[in-house]
Write an enzyme that holds these catalytic residues in place. Sequence first.
Site, PDB file in Angstrom:
ATOM      1  N   GLU A 469       1.664   0.880  -2.159  1.00  0.00           N
ATOM      2  CA  GLU A 469       0.487   0.864  -3.168  1.00  0.00           C
ATOM      3  C   GLU A 469      -1.065   1.446  -2.550  1.00  0.00           C
ATOM      4  O   GLU A 469      -1.954   0.976  -2.850  1.00  0.00           O
ATOM      5  CB  GLU A 469       0.277  -0.113  -3.341  1.00  0.00           C
ATOM      6  CG  GLU A 469       1.634  -0.535  -4.153  1.00  0.00           C
ATOM      7  CD  GLU A 469       2.486   0.472  -5.281  1.00  0.00           C
ATOM      8  OE1 GLU A 469       1.839   0.557  -5.572  1.00  0.00           O
ATOM      9  OE2 GLU A 469       3.683   0.129  -5.219  1.00  0.00           O
ATOM     10  N   GLY A 470      -1.087   2.080  -1.729  1.00  0.00           N
ATOM     11  CA  GLY A 470      -2.495   2.932  -0.984  1.00  0.00           C
ATOM     12  C   GLY A 470      -2.190   2.152   0.806  1.00  0.00           C
ATOM     13  O   GLY A 470      -2.725   0.751   0.382  1.00  0.00           O
TER      14      GLY A 470
END
Length: 618
Positions: A469-470
């Site tokens: 998620e990043g």
Amino acid sequence: MTSSLRPTIDFLLYDWLHADGLNERARFADHSRETFDAVLDTCERIARDKYAPFNRLVDTEEPRFDGEQVILPKATHEAHDAYVASGMLSAAQDYAEGGMQLPYTIEAAAGTFFATASVSIGGGLLTKGNANLLMVHGTELQKEVFARNEFGGRFSGTMALSEPQAGSSLSDITTRATPDGADFESDPLGPRYRLKGNKMWISAGEHELSENIVHLVLAKIPGPDGKLVPGTRGISLFIVPKKLVATDGQLTGERNDVALAGLNHKLGWRGTTNTLLNFGEGKYPVRAGSGGGLDGRGAGAIGYLVGKPGEGLRCMFHMMNEARIGIGLAATALGLAGYYASLDYAKNRPQGRPVGPGGKDASQPQVRIIEHADIKRMLLAQKSYCEGALALLLYCARLVDEQHTGSPEAAEEARLLLEVLTPVAKSWPSEFCLEANSLAIQIHGGYGYTRDFPVEQYWRDNRLNMIHEGTHGIQAADLLGRKVVMEGGKGLALLAARINRTIERALQQPHLAEHANALAQALQKVGAATKAAWATGDPADALANAVPYMQAFGHLVIAWSWLDVLLVQPPTPARAADEGRARAARYFFHYELPRIPAWLRVVETRDTTCATTPEDAF
């Protein structure tokens, strides 16, 4: 599982955030403290009975592919069915959608029980995020056919962004989407395209837990010259179901051309399938114009456009930002699980003797290791990291409710604060609750390094959260490169005002004045470092040390959370839990907050040590 989590959640929800006051708002008018507690009771029970006993099982019995389908343990199916039956997939949705109109604050708190019990089994994070995105950006029929079936548990959802050759660099994706026939715009489910490409790291990308899997896929539509538009401008978003669906939501009986290319064998989160998917490779050729009335067979997986062409990334950020808060909660929950396990071990493990004036007396009985100062240091560190992170994440969840149901002014403030806090809420727990897991192993000594105790699995599971998620570096660059300077720095200024408000209140209480002054100095240092980082106006100068900036910024926010929490409990602790919070906060202010100047030194001077080191020097 342990009973320690629930009192902490109750205190943060009701004593600190006053979540029970949300029922004064029209959307939540049917709720009360009793209904919120009933939801928490249900989730705590399911997590205790269906998740926690099988956390080791799903770690050792990894998903396997038999050539036709992915096989998961029976316990995973039963846990998934119990979660669906609880109604938590649609908990925050309108009554008209079959939901409970539950505040996100309560939903987020309830999710912590599942992640603490077994993050690897999962709790519907991606399915909810997928459906929530479609409720905002999808057509009415897309909502009806896909989102509502996800909320009901018939379908599950994924996000398919990364590619083997691109990783986090979404501007470099090469998955193509081409119109499916001349009448591609007339399909009632949305403009119909054919997708060809490969997607990597797709969590829950293949399984038999639900009737269907709804993939939200980023792809590029070729321009008139047949070439892909470079960068992110050409990225569009598509619904690509595993099995094709009719307009009434029923399966057509035809498989879409989405094929499992392989299962990734992971360090942790082994109970969740993680996949490489091939879209449109021809393994499951689909009728051309499925749903559109054309004959013959076409090449590519059927996908339906969501929103407008070229706006895929903007749409996807709705799901990504929601997932980032969810990942922060997962990291926090894993940190708490390790803390509770190491606390229990420290209370029961005899080893060593106390040091007296004359040294150690070997004739005396051994003491439990919790009586040693260094063990207390490691326990306090874990408690300060994890409970501080939990406070921050629930505060962010409260901001989500404020954004959706508050006054226009309050909603705008919540939006600005979430812009600044979201990268911190994802990344800070991912780093420091992982450190908490490492300390939990250390407290167990050699036993912690074995599979006889759960703490090594908590560390392995948590190690993923700095990546997905990043990544940590991406979140840090987002914080310093965009969020603190966006809209003229309005979000940062608003956060500083909130922190100053807490400082002013704490200065009125003598027992908190020392912490308040330390927080004020840290706030000044972060503000000065932000300006210094951007003094040249060159992003390369500013972002060379974005991660140390993130660490300092996160410590500032966690210290603020702790000080704000202490303001709602008595100056002289009346209960052991009050004493525990006061001691954890004291640890954070005395041992952790002093690290901020060291992190910021390289930021303030725009140190180029890392950025200018030539490749040959390595």
